[in-house]
Design a protein around this motif. Structure first.
Motif, PDB file in Angstrom:
ATOM      1  N   LEU A  68       0.813  -1.223   0.000  1.00 29.56           N
ATOM      2  CA  LEU A  68       0.000   0.000   0.000  1.00 29.56           C
ATOM      3  C   LEU A  68       0.841   1.265   0.000  1.00 29.56           C
ATOM      4  N   GLU A  69       2.094   1.113   0.447  1.00 31.24           N
ATOM      5  CA  GLU A  69       2.990   2.281   0.480  1.00 31.24           C
ATOM      6  C   GLU A  69       3.348   2.739  -0.924  1.00 31.24           C
ATOM      7  N   GLN A  70       3.213   1.826  -1.878  1.00 28.47           N
ATOM      8  CA  GLN A  70       3.705   2.130  -3.222  1.00 28.47           C
ATOM      9  C   GLN A  70       2.616   2.558  -4.194  1.00 28.47           C
ATOM     10  N   LEU A  77      -8.195   0.469  -0.006  1.00 28.81           N
ATOM     11  CA  LEU A  77      -6.750   0.439  -0.211  1.00 28.81           C
ATOM     12  C   LEU A  77      -6.006   1.050   0.976  1.00 28.81           C
ATOM     13  N   GLY A  78      -6.366   0.620   2.149  1.00 32.19           N
ATOM     14  CA  GLY A  78      -5.687   1.036   3.369  1.00 32.19           C
ATOM     15  C   GLY A  78      -5.894   2.497   3.721  1.00 32.19           C
ATOM     16  N   ASN A 118      13.116  11.903   2.317  1.00 30.17           N
ATOM     17  CA  ASN A 118      12.251  11.104   1.441  1.00 30.17           C
ATOM     18  C   ASN A 118      11.039  10.508   2.156  1.00 30.17           C
ATOM     19  N   ALA A 119      10.865  10.835   3.424  1.00 28.76           N
ATOM     20  CA  ALA A 119       9.728  10.269   4.162  1.00 28.76           C
ATOM     21  C   ALA A 119       8.418  10.669   3.470  1.00 28.76           C
ATOM     22  N   PRO A 120       7.493   9.711   3.305  1.00 22.02           N
ATOM     23  CA  PRO A 120       6.228  10.007   2.610  1.00 22.02           C
ATOM     24  C   PRO A 120       5.420  11.136   3.262  1.00 22.02           C
ATOM     25  N   ILE A 121       5.653  11.395   4.528  1.00 19.26           N
ATOM     26  CA  ILE A 121       4.877  12.443   5.219  1.00 19.26           C
ATOM     27  C   ILE A 121       5.048  13.792   4.521  1.00 19.26           C
ATOM     28  N   ILE A 139       0.043   5.459   5.165  1.00 21.68           N
ATOM     29  CA  ILE A 139      -1.349   5.829   4.903  1.00 21.68           C
ATOM     30  C   ILE A 139      -2.279   5.506   6.074  1.00 21.68           C
ATOM     31  N   GLN A 140      -2.022   4.378   6.759  1.00 26.49           N
ATOM     32  CA  GLN A 140      -2.952   4.013   7.841  1.00 26.49           C
ATOM     33  C   GLN A 140      -2.977   5.064   8.947  1.00 26.49           C
ATOM     34  N   HIS A 141      -1.894   5.818   9.073  1.00 26.04           N
ATOM     35  CA  HIS A 141      -1.897   6.911  10.044  1.00 26.04           C
ATOM     36  C   HIS A 141      -2.464   8.191   9.425  1.00 26.04           C
TER      37      HIS A 141
END
Ligand SMILES: Cc1cc2nc3c(=O)[nH]c(=O)nc-3n(C[C@H](O)[C@H](O)[C@H](O)COP(=O)(O)OP(=O)(O)OC[C@H]3O[C@@H](n4cnc5c(N)ncnc54)[C@H](O)[C@@H]3O)c2cc1C
Ligand SMILES: Nc1ncnc2c1ncn2[C@@H]1O[C@H](COP(=O)(O)O)[C@@H](O)[C@H]1O
Lengths: 269, 320
Positions: free
Chosen positions: A13-15, B132-133, B288-291, B268-270
């Protein structure tokens, strides 16, 4: 103790990327993994087996990629795996999937405990455990974060019960039920082991069975897109319009962020 | 079959569902009723008429204690038959999530849990939930004869209406006694409460090394009059904060003016729990953290450096 662990392969799901113009998710070709909750279910099954003996069977319904994905379950410690990848099962809703799983469990026949993730990482619906409990006419407990198997003896016959701590919003509830039962677990249950390389190599030699519709006695009117009673009208990412102004210099960042917050008017005192 | 039944073990949630149910019932042209189970079912009936129920089906049975999903599902199935209902709205509490799918399976019906929106289009009930989460929101229609929808428990506020009258209908249920024994109930520790209503929400994640370092975070939280929340590992694995402070898919959802993420990767779950924040600020030492992809403003740096400086600056701005 024979334990069946239901595992769902989900895309990483991260991708997931979102198409900026249509807000559609792009999921094609992404790696497939098992969700955290399922891995905890499997870890627990293996620990119970180490203590009480018996057999752990991993059961999964999904795409043919399961042939690879399932190896992780065998490496972690499942003795055997059963995968169901027939195209007839594609695009099932939760009821369709539950029917396939319940029929496969019925065919396995001998089991004391069915462990699942309380909810899957992608859908997070929590529908499958209660539905298979209903189909198999078994008691269920969800949100289990601690488990203990109690083996006893009642006038000469062996009795098996399970004690579970159910995680409710405002309390923990300690419940006890006779086996067989269906238990949905959360990630607080344990920390799953990482499979050592030697186990991954050995996993290829463990029994991996593929069952089709005729093996479990299911027909196209019970499963798949035609049997689905939940129609998906759309599936889009909510519009996110973020500024993404990132400072790599701490001094500058602190000064600019505070200035921006005051301008945005989000800090009131 | 034609009718909507509402059920939740939480009175406030049931009244909120009735409030929304009034609107749906009038658009779908269906009667609205409520199911009340357990000892004081009768006492609670009268109040529900002020929120839109026109019938209250009440039932009690020793089999209903303690809670067991299969028993409650059997009870609600029987009530749906009495009410001639084709739609049931259930509060998507943890109990509700165990119960709704079991009821749906008993009815061979479709189900949607954790609904975040209900509406009517072309005489159909449209239900939205996350997928999707949490990456997406999907809109669904249940096409089976009966429909089971579990709705997020705090989605709709309970609003009384003027007038409102109804009929109390006792139902005698045929139930098998529960086979689950409840040995003990341990109340959870309560943290700071209503994160859902925070104006400023500061959340910490695994970037924090130690529980003791919360003493670094608290002055920052205080400087902006915020509330402190966290990611799942902080509350559920490390127990540094209480579980009601956890934000995300399986925790609280909040729409603050400002959400400040400290040492949080942004899975995403957070982040789904704060998607509706007006402004998002992130501090993380990994650029590069997705946040940072969902942030309005970000500072790349070690939180142990950034947080004291940010706190000092905010304190000086606000003269504390
Ligand atoms: C079904 C399901 C439901 C879930 N529900 C939730 C939920 O509701 N809420 C939730 O939070 N999670 C939930 N999770 C877990 C979620 O997937 C993530 O594991 C979790 O959110 C990660 O928390 P984190 O960001 O604190 O930790 P990590 O992902 O480990 O991130 C830590 C971050 O801190 C940064 N960092 C490290 N040191 C420093 C430093 N000195 N200074 C600055 N930054 C630093 C790192 O770069 C990293 O980005 C769920 C998971 C599943 C499978
Ligand atoms: N296709 C599947 N194959 C095997 N197990 C599944 C499948 N779908 C769901 N499960 C199990 O049911 C749990 C709950 O999933 P869900 O009902 O989708 O939230 C998962 O954590 C899995 O253990």
């Amino acid at each position: 103790m024979n334990i069946i662990v239901c595992m769902k392969q989900v895309i990483d799901l991260e991708q997931i990327r979102i198409k900026p113009n249509t807000r559609e998710p792009v999921t094609k070709g992404l790696p497939l993994l098992f969700g955290d909750f399922e891995k905890c279910a499997l870890e627990e099954a293996v620990r119970i087996q180490e203590k009480h003996g018996g057999k752990v069977t991993a059961l999964a319904v999904g795409s043919p990629k399961l042939k690879d994905t399932i190896k992780e379950a065998l490496a972690i410690g499942a003795d055997e795996a059963i995968i169901l990848t027939d195209p007839m099962f594609n695009d099932s809703d939760a009821m369709g999937s539950a029917r396939v799983i319940a029929k496969a469990i019925h065919k396995i026949g001998e089991y004391d405990l069915i462990l699942l993730g309380d909810s899957s990482a992608d859908e997070y619906s929590g529908e499958i455990p209660p539905r298979i409990a209903e189909l198999l006419d078994l008691p269920q407990v969800g949100f289990a974060r601690e488990l203990e198997i109690l083996e006893g003896n009642d006038q000469g016959t062996n009795t098996k019960t399970i004690r579970a701590v159910r995680d409710l919003e405002d309390a923990l509830e300690v419940v006890e039920l006779d086996l067989p039962a269906v238990v949905g677990v959360t990630s607080e249950l344990n920390t799953p082991r990482l499979a050592p390389l030697s186990a991954i190599l050995k996993a290829g030699r463990k029994p991996l069975n593929e069952w089709g519709p005729e093996d479990i006695g299911i027909t196209a009117d019970e499963v798949g897109a035609n049997a689905s009673v939940v129609e998906v009208l759309s599936n889009l990412a909510p519009v996110q319009d973020r500024k993404e102004i990132i400072y790599e210099d701490v001094e500058e960042g602190v000064a600019e962020v505070v200035k921006a917050l005051l301008q945005e008017g989000v800090l009131t005192q | 079959m034609n009718g909507i039944v509402v059920y939740s073990e939480l009175e406030e949630t049931a009244l909120g569902l009735l409030t929304k149910g009034r609107e749906l019932a009038s658009e779908l042209n269906k009667p609205l009723s409520v199911a009340l189970l357990g000892e004081q079912a009768g006492d609670r009936a009268e109040n529900t008429f002020g929120y839109g129920a026109t019938q209250a089906f009440i039932a009690d049975s020793p089999a209903l204690t303690p809670f067991q999903a299969s028993t409650y599902a059997a009870a609600l199935k029987q009530i749906m038959t009495h009410a001639e209902a084709d739609i049931i709205l259930i509060g998507s509490t943890r109990r509700g999530r165990e119960l709704a799918p079991r009821l749906a399976q008993k009815l061979s019906a479709g189900c949607v849990t954790d609904a975040i929106s209900l509406s009517v289009e072309d005489n159909r009930l449209i239900v939205e939930r996350r997928a999707l989460g949490g990456n997406t929101v999907s809109a669904k229609v249940i096409t089976s004869q009966q429909q089971v929808v579990a709705v997020m428990p705090k989605l709709y506020d309970a609003e009384p209406m003027t007038g409102g009258a109804g009929e109390v209908i006792p139902v005698s249920l045929e139930l098998q006694g529960p086979t689950t024994k409840v040995l003990e109930r341990r109340p959870k520790e309560v943290g700071i409460g209503n994160l859902e209503e925070a104006d400023v929400l500061v959340c910490i994640g695994r970037g924090l090394n130690d529980k003791g370092d919360l003493s670094l975070i608290q002055p920052l939280v205080d400087s902006v009059g915020g509330m402190l929340g966290c990611t799942r590992p902080i509350s559920h694995e490390y127990h540094w904060l209480t579980e009601d402070q956890m934000v995300g898919l399986s925790g609280k959802e909040s729409s603050p003016n400002l959400y400040l993420a400290i040492g949080i990767s942004g899975q995403i779950q957070h982040t789904v729990g704060v998607m509706n924040a007006k402004v998002i600020v992130a501090i993380n030492n990994d650029k590069n953290a997705p946040i940072f992809k969902i942030a309005d403003y970000g500072i790349v740096g070690d939180l142990y450096q950034v947080v004291p400086k940010l706190t000092e600056k905010l304190q000086s701005e606000f003269g504390q």
